[in-house]
Design a protein around this motif. Structure first.
Motif, short mmCIF file in Angstrom:
data_model
loop_
_atom_site.label_atom_id
_atom_site.label_comp_id
_atom_site.label_asym_id
_atom_site.label_seq_id
_atom_site.Cartn_x
_atom_site.Cartn_y
_atom_site.Cartn_z
N ASP A 24 5.63 12.57 -2.32
CA ASP A 24 5.03 11.51 -1.53
C ASP A 24 4.86 12.00 -0.10
O ASP A 24 5.82 12.46 0.53
CB ASP A 24 5.94 10.27 -1.58
CG ASP A 24 5.40 9.10 -0.77
OD1 ASP A 24 4.29 9.20 -0.21
OD2 ASP A 24 6.10 8.07 -0.71
N ASP A 25 3.64 11.90 0.44
CA ASP A 25 3.39 12.35 1.81
C ASP A 25 4.25 11.62 2.83
O ASP A 25 4.55 12.17 3.90
CB ASP A 25 1.91 12.15 2.17
CG ASP A 25 1.00 13.16 1.50
OD1 ASP A 25 1.49 14.25 1.14
OD2 ASP A 25 -0.20 12.87 1.32
N TRP A 26 4.64 10.38 2.53
CA TRP A 26 5.46 9.62 3.49
C TRP A 26 6.91 10.12 3.49
O TRP A 26 7.70 9.72 4.33
CB TRP A 26 5.40 8.15 3.15
CG TRP A 26 5.80 7.20 4.25
CD1 TRP A 26 6.72 6.21 4.15
CD2 TRP A 26 5.31 7.13 5.60
NE1 TRP A 26 6.83 5.51 5.34
CE2 TRP A 26 5.97 6.07 6.24
CE3 TRP A 26 4.38 7.87 6.31
CZ2 TRP A 26 5.73 5.73 7.57
CZ3 TRP A 26 4.12 7.52 7.65
CH2 TRP A 26 4.80 6.46 8.25
N ASP A 27 7.27 10.97 2.54
CA ASP A 27 8.61 11.56 2.51
C ASP A 27 8.71 12.81 3.37
O ASP A 27 9.82 13.30 3.61
CB ASP A 27 9.00 11.95 1.07
CG ASP A 27 9.26 10.74 0.19
OD1 ASP A 27 9.45 9.64 0.74
OD2 ASP A 27 9.27 10.89 -1.03
N GLN A 28 7.58 13.38 3.77
CA GLN A 28 7.59 14.65 4.50
C GLN A 28 8.15 14.46 5.90
O GLN A 28 8.11 13.37 6.48
CB GLN A 28 6.18 15.24 4.57
CG GLN A 28 5.52 15.42 3.21
CD GLN A 28 6.35 16.28 2.28
OE1 GLN A 28 6.78 17.36 2.65
NE2 GLN A 28 6.59 15.79 1.08
N ALA A 29 8.65 15.55 6.48
CA ALA A 29 9.32 15.48 7.78
C ALA A 29 8.41 14.90 8.86
O ALA A 29 8.82 14.03 9.64
CB ALA A 29 9.79 16.87 8.19
N THR B 106 -0.91 8.06 9.82
CA THR B 106 -1.40 9.39 9.43
C THR B 106 -0.30 10.09 8.63
O THR B 106 0.89 9.82 8.79
CB THR B 106 -1.76 10.25 10.65
OG1 THR B 106 -0.61 10.40 11.50
CG2 THR B 106 -2.89 9.61 11.44
N PHE B 107 -0.73 10.99 7.74
CA PHE B 107 0.18 11.69 6.84
C PHE B 107 -0.10 13.18 6.91
O PHE B 107 -1.10 13.65 6.36
CB PHE B 107 -0.01 11.17 5.41
CG PHE B 107 0.08 9.67 5.30
CD1 PHE B 107 1.29 9.05 5.12
CD2 PHE B 107 -1.06 8.89 5.43
CE1 PHE B 107 1.38 7.68 5.04
CE2 PHE B 107 -0.99 7.52 5.35
CZ PHE B 107 0.24 6.90 5.16
N ASN B 108 0.75 13.89 7.64
CA ASN B 108 0.58 15.33 7.79
C ASN B 108 -0.82 15.67 8.31
O ASN B 108 -1.49 16.58 7.82
CB ASN B 108 0.84 16.06 6.46
CG ASN B 108 2.25 15.83 5.95
OD1 ASN B 108 3.20 15.84 6.73
ND2 ASN B 108 2.38 15.61 4.65
N GLY B 109 -1.26 14.90 9.29
CA GLY B 109 -2.56 15.13 9.90
C GLY B 109 -3.72 14.49 9.19
O GLY B 109 -4.87 14.63 9.63
N ASN C 139 -6.26 5.27 4.68
CA ASN C 139 -6.33 4.33 5.81
C ASN C 139 -5.37 3.17 5.65
O ASN C 139 -5.75 2.00 5.67
CB ASN C 139 -7.77 3.80 5.98
CG ASN C 139 -8.80 4.91 6.05
OD1 ASN C 139 -8.63 5.87 6.79
ND2 ASN C 139 -9.86 4.79 5.26
N ILE C 140 -4.08 3.50 5.51
CA ILE C 140 -3.05 2.46 5.38
C ILE C 140 -2.65 1.98 6.77
O ILE C 140 -2.29 2.78 7.64
CB ILE C 140 -1.81 3.00 4.66
CG1 ILE C 140 -2.19 3.63 3.32
CG2 ILE C 140 -0.79 1.89 4.46
CD1 ILE C 140 -1.02 4.27 2.62
#
Length: 478
Positions: free
Chosen positions: A75-80, A458-461, A438-439
């Motif tokens: 999940d991108d929202w889990d990334q640092a 945004t998620f990792n850019g 676009n959340i």
């Protein structure tokens, strides 16, 4: 055409079918079932558990399910970087690292069915549903601090006459939810399936999906009428005065403190019409439903909301499934004035356009094996932002000007399989993929009505959140 008779009560039907079945022809709804749409056929149905005679002469039965699963989550929202962006709400800090990609999960519910029959043919009783997956921390309401708190999910009574229909009253799903027809799916694979339990949503608006079925009325205390079936058709109506359970408590931390304060949805009505029938080897299931509610009229202090008042809620859904020779295919379309992950529960802010989503799915049953897949897309309006407010899309331009934002566009697909190992015991596996563009970080708004409008995450850019979940599990339904 074979007419399918409505059971004497929804409770009795649910009790009978709770052990789980996996045929493709939908007939009724079974709590705890792994069959697609929780609608099951006749394959694998076992007799209900023996009833216990209560002192009153009523029959008392127990049912439910226990589910254990393991998952791998990306999940991108889990990334640092995303955790830092989400800040404390997302468990992040300046030196944050990504979350673990692996986890186990327990889910279990216990149902108590109470049924009676009068000499004139009237049936009556009650249903109590306890869910044992309340994960509140120590000191949280309904929790014992162990992460395994128990709460009462639903509690309702009923009175039914064979030729007049059924009256339900209490904390129960609304009529549109009970009679809706959804796209077929296998096991927990689904546009709003239990893969969601592994997903973090703190720091973002609403949940990780927006392609759910029409809402269940929040299990608010309500009255519901379900008709008998006539030539394959039946219908339902329901009404709830307020959004909660009718128990006034003046506790600032309790949602019950909002009861009668007119800060949440009120005057919730729903209606649905359904057709079920067979034509030779072909089964047909079609439905149309809707719900309507007034948005909150007052602030927490009792002042009118005025020009900033949210729009009144409307939600509509239409579904169709066709089944034959082991196959089932179908779809649903849902639309209306609402936003968020629960269709019809969150009102739109002023100036926002309606939401919609569509789902298609298919399953194939071969003996004890059920396989299936689905695909869906949902769109919700993100409104506008004021140039100079937070977010890269609002950084450039004339200071204070209003800029329209792209819609939230949610695309999801999945595949799954269920294998009935023994009566009431099933193994399952699923894979679910989500791309959510676009959340917003909070409820979308239109800056023309005040404030800065909407801020997008945004998620990792990137503006797209990608989620991949693989699950394997075992479920015992009884």
């Amino acid at each position: 055409m074979r007419k399918i008779l409505l059971g004497t009560t929804a409770v009795a039907g649910a009790a009978l079918l709770a052990p789980a079945a996996f045929a493709q022809a939908p007939v009724t709804t079974a709590p705890g079932s792994l069959a697609g749409n929780n609608q099951v056929g006749t394959q694998g149905v076992t007799a209900p558990s023996p009833a216990i005679a209560a002192a009153s002469g009523l029959a008392v039965r127990i049912g439910g399910y226990f589910d254990f699963s393991a998952a791998m989550i990306y999940d991108d929202w889990d990334q640092a970087r995303s955790r830092v962006q989400g800040g404390a709400a997302n468990g992040g800090a300046a030196n944050a690292q990504r979350r673990s990609r692996y986890d186990f999960r327990n889910d279990l519910e216990l149902y108590i069915f109470v049924d009676g029959r009068a000499a004139n043919g009237m049936t009556y009783g009650a249903n109590f549903e306890f869910q044992m997956d309340n994960m509140g921390g120590a000191g949280a309401a309904g929790s014992n601090g162990s992460g395994s708190g128990v709460d009462l999910d639903e509690a309702w009574g009923y009175i039914s006459f064979p030729n007049l229909g059924t009256l339900q009253f209490g904390q129960q799903d609304n009529a549109a939810s009970q009679l809706q027809v959804r796209a077929p799916s296998a096991g927990l694979v689904g546009t709003d399936g239990d893969w969601y339990d592994f997903i973090v949503t703190a720091g973002l608006f609403s949940g990780a999906y927006i392609a759910s079925g029409i809402n269940d009325g929040n299990d608010a205390t309500k009255v519901i009428y379900l008709s008998p079936q006539f030539a394959g058709f039946d219908f339902g109506l329901s009404y709830a005065q307020n959004s909660y359970e009718g128990e006034r408590q003046d506790q600032p931390t309790s949602t019950l403190a909002q009861q009668r304060d007119r800060t949440a949805l009120e005057n919730e009505m729903s209606a649905a019409l359904r057709y079920r029938g067979t034509f030779g080897p072909v089964g047909l299931n079609a439905g149309l439903g809707g719900m309507w509610a007034n948005s909150g009229a007052l602030t927490g202090t009792g002042a009118p909301t005025g020009v900033s008042r949210q729009q009144n809620v409307t939600a509509y859904t239409a579904g169709l499934t066709v089944s034959a020779y082991g196959f089932a295919v179908g779809g649903e379309f849902t639309w209306g004035a609402y936003n968020g992950s629960s269709v019809g529960r969150a009102a739109l802010n002023p100036g926002l356009d309606d939401s919609y989503h569509w789902v298609v799915g298919a399953t194939y049953t071969m003996g004890p094996l059920l396989i299936g897949a689905n695909f869906a897309q949902g769109v919700q309006d993100n409104g506008t932002c004021r140039v100079g407010s937070a977010g890269p899309l609002c950084a450039a331009g004339a200071a204070g000007s209003i800029r329209s934002l792209p819609d939230r566009t949610h695309t999801i697909w999945g595949v799954g399989a269920v294998y009935t190992l023994a009566p009431g015991l099933a193994l399952y596996t699923i894979y679910q993929n989500v791309n959510d563009e676009n959340i917003p970080t909070s409820a979308p708004g239109d800056a023309r009505y005040g404030g800065n409008g909407t801020t997008l995450a945004t998620f990792n850019g990137s503006n797209t959140r990608t989620i991949n979940v693989g699950m394997v599990g075992i479920r015992l339904a009884f």
